[in-house]
Write an enzyme that holds these catalytic residues in place. Structure first.
Site, PDB file in Angstrom:
ATOM      1  N   ARG A 102      74.236  58.379  35.571  1.00 12.89           N
ATOM      2  CA  ARG A 102      74.023  59.287  36.704  1.00 12.89           C
ATOM      3  C   ARG A 102      72.546  59.656  36.825  1.00 12.89           C
ATOM      4  O   ARG A 102      71.999  59.733  37.923  1.00 12.89           O
ATOM      5  CB  ARG A 102      74.894  60.541  36.536  1.00 12.89           C
ATOM      6  CG  ARG A 102      74.951  61.393  37.788  1.00 12.89           C
ATOM      7  CD  ARG A 102      76.023  62.455  37.701  1.00 12.89           C
ATOM      8  NE  ARG A 102      75.775  63.408  36.623  1.00 12.89           N
ATOM      9  CZ  ARG A 102      76.649  64.318  36.220  1.00 12.89           C
ATOM     10  NH1 ARG A 102      77.845  64.402  36.785  1.00 12.89           N
ATOM     11  NH2 ARG A 102      76.348  65.146  35.241  1.00 12.89           N
ATOM     12  N   GLU A 114      82.148  71.826  46.704  1.00 10.81           N
ATOM     13  CA  GLU A 114      82.146  72.218  45.292  1.00 10.81           C
ATOM     14  C   GLU A 114      81.488  73.578  45.168  1.00 10.81           C
ATOM     15  O   GLU A 114      81.201  74.234  46.157  1.00 10.81           O
ATOM     16  CB  GLU A 114      81.447  71.149  44.446  1.00 10.81           C
ATOM     17  CG  GLU A 114      80.001  70.891  44.811  1.00 10.81           C
ATOM     18  CD  GLU A 114      79.337  69.906  43.850  1.00 10.81           C
ATOM     19  OE1 GLU A 114      79.689  69.878  42.659  1.00 10.81           O
ATOM     20  OE2 GLU A 114      78.433  69.191  44.295  1.00 10.81           O
ATOM     21  N   LYS A 170      71.754  64.752  40.756  1.00 11.64           N
ATOM     22  CA  LYS A 170      71.471  65.991  40.042  1.00 11.64           C
ATOM     23  C   LYS A 170      69.975  66.311  40.131  1.00 11.64           C
ATOM     24  O   LYS A 170      69.232  66.243  39.150  1.00 11.64           O
ATOM     25  CB  LYS A 170      71.961  65.886  38.589  1.00 11.64           C
ATOM     26  CG  LYS A 170      72.518  67.197  38.074  1.00 11.64           C
ATOM     27  CD  LYS A 170      73.434  66.971  36.896  1.00 11.64           C
ATOM     28  CE  LYS A 170      73.606  68.222  36.077  1.00 11.64           C
ATOM     29  NZ  LYS A 170      74.150  69.375  36.786  1.00 11.64           N
TER      30      LYS A 170
HETATM   31  N1  PLP Z   1      78.771  69.904  40.308  1.00 12.52           N
HETATM   32  C1  PLP Z   1      77.558  70.418  40.102  1.00 12.52           C
HETATM   33  C2  PLP Z   1      76.795  70.892  41.265  1.00 12.52           C
HETATM   34  C3  PLP Z   1      77.042  70.493  38.803  1.00 12.52           C
HETATM   35  O1  PLP Z   1      75.838  71.005  38.581  1.00 12.52           O
HETATM   36  C4  PLP Z   1      77.814  70.040  37.730  1.00 12.52           C
HETATM   37  C5  PLP Z   1      77.293  70.066  36.371  1.00 12.52           C
HETATM   38  O2  PLP Z   1      76.812  69.124  35.830  1.00 12.52           O
HETATM   39  C6  PLP Z   1      79.077  69.505  37.998  1.00 12.52           C
HETATM   40  C7  PLP Z   1      79.525  69.463  39.297  1.00 12.52           C
HETATM   41  C8  PLP Z   1      79.945  68.994  36.891  1.00 12.52           C
HETATM   42  O3  PLP Z   1      79.508  67.746  36.457  1.00 12.52           O
HETATM   43  P1  PLP Z   1      79.803  67.254  34.971  1.00 12.52           P
HETATM   44  O4  PLP Z   1      81.260  67.339  34.791  1.00 12.52           O
HETATM   45  O5  PLP Z   1      79.306  65.859  34.959  1.00 12.52           O
HETATM   46  O6  PLP Z   1      79.057  68.169  34.075  1.00 12.52           O
HETATM   47  C1  COI Z   2      76.406  71.381  33.649  1.00 10.84           C
HETATM   48  O1  COI Z   2      77.596  71.674  33.676  1.00 10.84           O
HETATM   49  O2  COI Z   2      75.912  70.684  32.762  1.00 10.84           O
HETATM   50  C2  COI Z   2      75.508  71.853  34.707  1.00 10.84           C
HETATM   51  O3  COI Z   2      74.478  71.262  34.864  1.00 10.84           O
HETATM   52  C3  COI Z   2      75.937  73.006  35.509  1.00 10.84           C
HETATM   53  C4  COI Z   2      75.000  74.149  35.561  1.00 10.84           C
HETATM   54  C5  COI Z   2      74.617  74.721  34.241  1.00 10.84           C
HETATM   55  C6  COI Z   2      73.818  73.861  36.439  1.00 10.84           C
END
Ligand code: PLP
Ligand code: COI
Length: 340
Positions: A82, A220, A184
Site C-alpha cells: 500500500r 469511512e 495513505k
Molecule cells: N481508513 C483510514 C482513513 C485509515 O487511516 C486507516 C488506518 O490505517 C484505515 C482505514 C484502516 O486501515 P488498516 O486496517 O490497513 O490499518
Molecule cells: C492506523 O490504524 O494505523 C491509522 O493510521 C489510523 C490513525 C491512527 C490515523
C-alpha cells in the site's frame, strides 16, 4: 528479553519514544542502505517539500507478543504494497517492498523490549513514513526523500477500549472522487483535523464521512473503515474508490467467510440503509474493531440494536477471531503472521 518497566495496560494511543528508529535516505536517484539510529529528531531545510506542499505519506501496523512468547507482525507485506502505491500517486520514489519488510523486522527486533507482553492489551505500533526532504519552492515533487519507521507502544485508540462509540455524520468531505482517499497521504489527515476537533467538541468519537459527490453513500471515518452486520447476519462493508483499502477490513472479510462461515460482501452502502443494520463497527490497525452504538445525523439518531454497553455478537466473534490470529491463539491463514 527483559521488557521495559511500563504500566502496559494503562497505555492509551499516544507517542512514547522508544530506543531505535529505521532511516533510509533517497538522493541522486537511489535509496541508501538504511540504518537504525538513536536520534528521534529530524532537521530539515525551511523550504523542504514536506513543509511547503505536504509531500508525505505513512503506514500503520503492529507488533504483538503471542501467547507462546514470539514477537510477530500482522501482514506487513500489505503495508509495504500500500505504501508503494501511495508513493507512486504522490510522485515519490517507492521504497522497495522487500526492503520495507526487512526494515520492519530490524526496527521491531531493535525495540523488542518495547513490544508489550502478551495479555496486557497493548501492542507496539509501527509508523513507517516518507517525506520530500529537499528545498522546493515551485510546486513540484522533491528530489530527495527520507523513509523512516518509528515505533511506539500503544493501548486502545478510543478511550474506554471496547465500549460502543457514538459518531456523527460529517458536514465535511474526506476525499473527492478521483482524489487521494484510497492512499495513505498525510494530506487526507490534515483535512480531517478540523472536522475531528468539531466532532469531539460536540461529544462524538469520530466522523462518518459520506461520498463527496452525492452525499448518499457511506465512506469511512477519519482513521478506520466501516463494517456492518445485517439483521440476517451478513457482514457488509462499503465499496468505494475513495476510501483507504484497510488491511484489517480485508482480513475481517476473510475471517467472516472462512473462520465464521458467514456471508460477507463489499458493496456500495447507502446511508439510508444504515438504520436497518443490526451492528456497526470501525476497523483498522489502530481501531482494531471498535463497536459503534449510535450515529447522529443532524440531530436524528440511529441506534443499533446492539446498544451502548456491549459489542454486538457478530462483531465480537470477528474481534475475537482476528485478535486470536494476531496473538497466536488461532491458526493464521498462510502468510498472515510474520515472525520477527
Ligand atoms: N481508513 C483510514 C482513513 C485509515 O487511516 C486507516 C488506518 O490505517 C484505515 C482505514 C484502516 O486501515 P488498516 O486496517 O490497513 O490499518
Ligand atoms: C492506523 O490504524 O494505523 C491509522 O493510521 C489510523 C490513525 C491512527 C490515523
Amino acid at each position: 528479553m527483559e521488557k521495559k518497566d511500563l504500566d502496559w495496560s494503562a497505555l492509551g494511543f499516544g507517542y512514547i519514544q522508544t530506543d531505535k528508529r529505521y532511516v533510509s535516505n533517497f538522493k541522486d536517484g537511489s535509496w541508501d542502505e538504511g540504518a537504525l539510529i538513536d536520534d528521534a529528531n529530524i532537521v530539515l531545510n525551511e523550504c523542504a517539500c514536506v513543509l511547503q506542499y505536504a509531500q508525505t505519506c505513512f503506514e500503520g501496523l503492529k507488533a504483538y507478543t503471542t501467547e507462546d512468547g514470539r514477537t510477530v507482525c500482522f501482514r506487513p507485506d500489505l503495508n509495504a504494497e500500500r505504501m508503494y502505491n501511495t508513493a507512486l500517486r504522490l510522485e515519490m520514489p517507492p521504497f522497495p517492498k522487500d526492503r520495507f519488510m526487512e526494515a520492519v523486522k530490524q526496527v521491531v527486533k531493535a525495540n523488542e523490549a518495547w513490544v508489550p507482553p502478551y495479555g496486557s492489551g497493548a501492542t507496539l505500533y509501527l509508523r513507517p513514513y516518507m517525506f520530500g526532504s529537499n528545498a522546493v519552492i515551485g510546486v513540484k515533487p522533491a528530489d530527495e526523500y527520507q523513509f523512516r519507521i518509528l515505533t511506539t507502544p500503544v493501548g486502545p485508540y478510543f478511550k474506554g477500549g471496547v465500549k460502543p462509540l457514538t459518531l456523527c455524520v460529517s458536514d465535511f468531505d474526506r476525499a473527492a472522487p478521483h482524489g487521494t482517499g484510497h492512499i495513505k497521504a498525510g494530506l487526507n489527515y490534515a483535512m480531517s483535523l478540523h472536522p475531528i476537533v468539531e466532532a469531539h467538541k460536540a461529544g462524538f468519537a469520530e466522523n462518518m464521512y459520506l461520498d463527496a459527490a452525492t452525499r448518499t453513500k457511506v465512506e469511512e471515518t477519519g482513521g478506520a473503515n466501516f463494517i456492518f452486520v445485517t439483521k440476517d447476519n451478513k457482514v457488509v462493508t462499503p465499496k468505494s474508490g475513495s476510501i483507504l483499502p484497510s488491511i484489517t477490513r480485508r482480513s475481517l472479510m476473510h475471517v467472516a467467510k472462512e473462520y465464521l462461515g458467514l456471508e460477507a460482501e463489499e458493496r456500495e452502502i447507502s446511508f439510508e440503509e444504515v438504520k436497518d443494520f443490526a451492528e456497526c463497527g470501525l476497523c483498522g490497525t489502530a481501531a482494531v474493531i471498535s463497536p459503534v452504538g449510535k450515529i447522529v445525523n443532524h440531530g436524528e439518531e440511529i441506534c443499533f440494536p446492539s446498544g451502548m454497553e456491549e459489542m454486538g455478537p457478530t462483531t465480537k466473534k470477528l474481534y475475537e477471531t482476528l485478535t486470536g490470529i494476531q496473538m497466536g491463539r488461532l491458526d493464521p491463514p498462510e502468510g498472515w503472521i510474520v515472525e520477527i
